[in-house]
Design an enzyme around this catalytic site. Structure first.
Site: not given
Length: 541
Positions: A290, A350, A401
């Site tokens: 990321e 995301k 994440c």
């Protein structure tokens, strides 16, 4: 029960005078110690078993607590003992204010759960109801406010634990439930044993319930062992995870965009040279972390050239983490599938964006307490589709994440066909704290939950390759450039946890609600009887 108070002029021995104070401090002290033990049970330590005495202590402090506000206070103390040290990394670069505020809010959920647990301790087989109420508290904390913050789920401290196979049966809710049930059961077993030694009497049903609270989770974990399998069902894939590192630690990571991009491109090109020299196997695809390119390659031609050159050098599809800046609206934390011939061909945005990190709720209010909110000048927005890329014939699920903490994120990729999972992350802003190890443990739990290999590329470490049985086979050090290349098994079968989705949690939530409803019913009936007895006494008088 009536309370007799000695007259003021009655002399009392000094030890007896001090005893009430010591007793009043015993329960709060046990609650705080329970929280601290829970913290110590979490990574980077492998002391998962400390969760059992932690919940035994918590059970002792809450059992028979008559006042719900007292139970809330005890639970809040336990929450502070647990979450204050667990979440200290949230203040790594922004000071103590955000850390203390987050902990204060999250501990409220622990306090409320402990209110419910104290209430159900008056029921038969109370460890069962109490463990279910704890899961209710975890579910609430994972949902609100601002989309929830599941960090610190008991399941995430069990990556090395005996009970881990249960996560493949019912996901993280069942794993948390089993650990809490066993801990409460240990306390109840000891309590009943002490009672028997003191009185010589032991109700058979109560004794059986206490023992089953310990034995059923243990038997369940043993029975679930066959679900933990790292064999290949669909062949294998050779995957590379790139850790380019960052020039400096801290929040100014975002001011080092070009340097971070160059680091990841250069480490990829170095891997390409090692492959050509026969020093490393050629990967089927490459995974960057990321934020490995905080420069939007769709807008910044120079960034696009750097990425394109590195991907052409390695010659295989590469997933690049980038910040995409549309003309209007919110930013996107995007993973881009980059083909060596065609360039960018697919994206995943995301879905669970981090409040106060990627977007600022109530910005004008928060600014009063911490000016660091203005470092996030433009909020990120969430994506709306599940991320699965076809990389050289391998279906790779994408969980970015913070999303690893949410049950649906990994599960959705597997139900959409993922044969392995990637968790690209950026932990550079949290320095050398325990955060990266806590997050790595989540990925290990997800691997067993869904029986998939999990690859974790991180900008600054710890990057890792995890087998479907939760074992780490390769890992990097923190803040060092590196590349991991490993052959991992590809799997397509679904665990019971994956198949059932939210149902295990829903059943446990219903169980907790039933326990609380039973207590409410008992209370209403008791008050009704008291009223009726009082009325009869008045009529008789």
């Amino acid at each position: 029960m009536s309370t007799t108070i000695a007259p003021a002029d009655t002399a009392q021995p000094a030890p007896a005078a001090r005893q009430p104070l010591l007793l009043r401090l015993a329960r709060p002290g046990a609650a705080v110690l329970a929280g601290v033990l829970l913290y110590v049970s979490f990574p980077p330590r492998s002391l998962w078993w400390l969760a059992l005495p932690a919940f035994a202590l918590l059970g002792w402090s809450l059992h028979g607590c008559r006042r719900l506000r007292t139970a809330f206070g005890l639970g809040y103390l336990a929450g502070l003992g647990f979450l204050l040290p667990l979440l200290v990394w949230t203040g790594e670069e922004v000071g103590a204010g955000p850390w203390l505020a987050l902990t204060a809010v999250e501990a409220v959920f622990v306090g409320l759960a402990c209110m419910g647990i104290a209430a159900v301790t008056r029921l038969p087989a109370w460890p069962l109801w109490g463990a279910a109420v704890w899961v209710v508290g975890e579910a609430a904390r994972a949902s609100v406010p601002f989309g929830g913050f599941p960090w610190g789920k008991i399941a995430f401290g069990q990556a090395d634990g005996f009970f881990l196979p249960l996560v493949a049966v019912g996901g993280t809710p069942l794993l948390s439930f089993a650990v809490v049930l066993c801990g409460f059961g240990l306390y109840e077993t000891v309590r009943r044993a002490v009672e028997y030694r003191r009185t010589g009497r032991l109700p058979r049903n109560a004794a059986v319930a206490a023992l089953l609270s310990v034995l059923v989770p243990v038997a369940g974990a043993l029975a679930a062992l066959p679900l933990v399998d790292d064999s290949a069902e669909d062949g294998t894939a050779t995957v590379a995870a790139i850790q380019g590192n960052v020039p400096r630690l801290g929040l100014d990571f975002n001011d080092q965009r070009r340097a971070v991009l160059d680091n990841h491109a250069q480490r990829t090109e170095q891997l390409a040279r090692e492959v050509r020299a026969g020093k490393a196997p050629k990967p089927d695809f490459v995974l960057w972390p990321e934020n490995s390119s905080d420069l939007d390659p769709y807008r910044n031609g120079d960034a696009k050239l750097v990425i394109d050159k590195a991907v052409r050098e390695i010659g295989v599809p590469t997933v690049v983490g980038a910040v995409v800046t549309p003309d209007t609206g919110k930013l996107r934390n995007t993973l881009i599938e980059w083909d060596p011939e065609r360039g960018p061909v697919d994206t995943y945005d995301k879905r669970h964006v981090q409040p106060f990190g990627e977007y600022i709720p109530m910005r004008s209010v928060v600014r009063i307490f911490n000016s660091n909110v203005d470092r996030v000048q433009r909020d990120f927005g969430p994506g709306d589709k599940v991320g699965v890329f076809d990389l050289a014939g391998t279906e790779v699920g994408l969980v970015t994440c913070f999303e690893a903490a949410f049950d649906d994120a990994a599960r959705d990729t597997v139900t959409h066909g993922a044969q392995l999972i990637s968790v690209p992350s950026n932990n550079a802003t949290f320095g050398r704290s325990e955060m990266t190890y806590q997050q790595l443990a989540m990925s290990r739990v997800r691997a067993v939950e869904h029986s998939r290999a999990v690859v974790v590329p991180v900008t600054s470490g710890v990057s890792a390759v995890i087998m479907p049985d939760g074992k780490i086979v390769q890992r990097t050090e923190m803040f060092t450039p590196d590349a991991l290349v490993a052959e991992v098994p590809l799997r397509s079968s679904l665990t019971p946890a994956t198949r059932m989705g939210v149902w295990p949690e829903a059943i446990l939530l219903a169980l907790g609600a039933c326990g609380l409803g039973w207590v409410v019913g008992q209370t209403v009936r008791a008050r009704r009887r008291q009223t009726e007895e009082r009325d009869r006494a008045v009529d008789a008088g």
